[in-house]
Design an enzyme around this catalytic site. Structure first.
Site, PDB file in Angstrom:
ATOM      1  N   CYS A   1       0.834  -1.213   0.000  1.00  0.00           N
ATOM      2  CA  CYS A   1       0.000   0.000   0.000  1.00  0.00           C
ATOM      3  C   CYS A   1       0.865   1.257   0.000  1.00  0.00           C
ATOM      4  O   CYS A   1       0.526   2.253  -0.647  1.00  0.00           O
ATOM      5  CB  CYS A   1      -0.910   0.015   1.223  1.00  0.00           C
ATOM      6  SG  CYS A   1      -2.056  -1.355   1.252  1.00  0.00           S
TER       7      CYS A   1
HETATM    8  C1  BEZ Z   1       0.477  -4.701   1.804  1.00  0.00           C
HETATM    9  O1  BEZ Z   1       0.012  -3.601   1.528  1.00  0.00           O
HETATM   10  O2  BEZ Z   1       1.678  -4.906   1.779  1.00  0.00           O
HETATM   11  C2  BEZ Z   1      -0.449  -5.847   2.110  1.00  0.00           C
HETATM   12  C3  BEZ Z   1      -1.603  -5.632   2.823  1.00  0.00           C
HETATM   13  C4  BEZ Z   1      -2.433  -6.715   3.123  1.00  0.00           C
HETATM   14  C5  BEZ Z   1      -2.085  -7.984   2.681  1.00  0.00           C
HETATM   15  C6  BEZ Z   1      -0.939  -8.187   1.943  1.00  0.00           C
HETATM   16  C7  BEZ Z   1      -0.097  -7.114   1.665  1.00  0.00           C
END
Ligand code: BEZ
Length: 256
Positions: free
Chosen positions: A79
């Site tokens: 994110c």
């Molecule tokens: C991320 O943003 O890295 C992420 C968030 C939830 C699950 C897997 C990755």
């Protein structure tokens, strides 16, 4: 509290979603009963708290196009790279008259702290303003109503996280495009810009863009335009590719 005013495609009265939907099972039931948002539907005119204050979505959009994109969780790696890339491209979206807004199921306080990390990831000063607001949907009301939850991705309490959803909304407030990625796959924001270019071109001209099209390249004449009409409609010329079927459907014209 997020208030949704939804006009369904079947023309039913506005539906005010005032209830707090904060447990997993009620979320699942709600997804099952909420009519899906289809291309061409008027996008819900929801109210929400954001990092730039309270908004009513249609007022926020004004005369602009809009892109609303959700992400699973603040302070997570994928994110952070996505919001960093989206922030870097914000001038490109503005140039196309597209207002950006992100959403996640964390609080305003988390969003404000996290945007400092995103700016640092982009090697920018932490005091810089973040270029677009982030909706604080910590009770998952909007995520549930818009079908953004991914039942396979859960937080530490077993609650579902938001998937990586993208909605592009036109100046008429209607949904022009939706994309849904799982949490484990980050989006390509250059592709989203390319899609906006295609949506804006095809909103103004009766053309379609082929696979991997880039702005300035030739476009396609849609199959529902008869041959005689196409010649008059595209004075720059229509090139028809010969095919084994001898059907004359693969027609190109320079980008109008
Ligand atoms: C991320 O943003 O890295 C992420 C968030 C939830 C699950 C897997 C990755």
């Amino acid at each position: 509290m997020i208030i949704l005013s939804v006009k369904t495609c079947s023309g039913l009265d506005d539906l005010n979603l005032l209830s707090s939907v904060c447990c997993y099972w009620s979320a699942r039931v709600f997804i099952a009963t909420m009519p899906g948002l289809l291309l061409g539907d008027v996008f819900p005119n929801f109210e929400a708290e954001t990092t730039n204050g309270k908004i009513k979505f249609h007022d926020f959009l004004g005369d602009s196009w809009g892109i609303l994109f959700s992400h699973p969780c603040d302070y997570t790696p994928v994110c952070t790279t996505e919001l960093g890339r989206a922030a870097k491209l914000s001038d490109e979206f503005s140039r196309r008259n597209v207002k950006m807004i992100a959403l996640s199921i964390d609080s305003l306080e988390d969003h404000r702290g996290w945007t400092k990390d995103i700016l640092a990831y982009n090697n920018e000063e932490s005091g810089c303003a973040f270029p677009f607001p982030i909706i604080a949907d910590h009770q998952r009301e909007l995520a549930v109503a818009l079908g953004m939850l991914d039942p396979d991705e859960k937080d530490k309490d077993g609650m579902p996280l938001t998937a990586r959803c993208v909605f592009v909304i036109g100046q008429d407030k209607k949904l022009k495009l939706s994309l849904l990625y799982p949490a484990t796959t980050g989006r390509n924001f250059d592709e989203i810009l390319r899609v906006v270019d295609s949506l804006q071109l095809t909103a103004k001209n009766r053309v379609a863009t082929p696979a991997d099209w880039q702005p300035g390249e030739r476009v396609m004449v849609p199959p529902n335009i008869p041959e005689e009409e196409a010649a008059a409609m595209f004075p720059a010329g229509v090139y028809t590719k010969e095919l084994p079927s001898e059907r004359k459907y693969l027609r190109y014209t320079p980008q109008p």
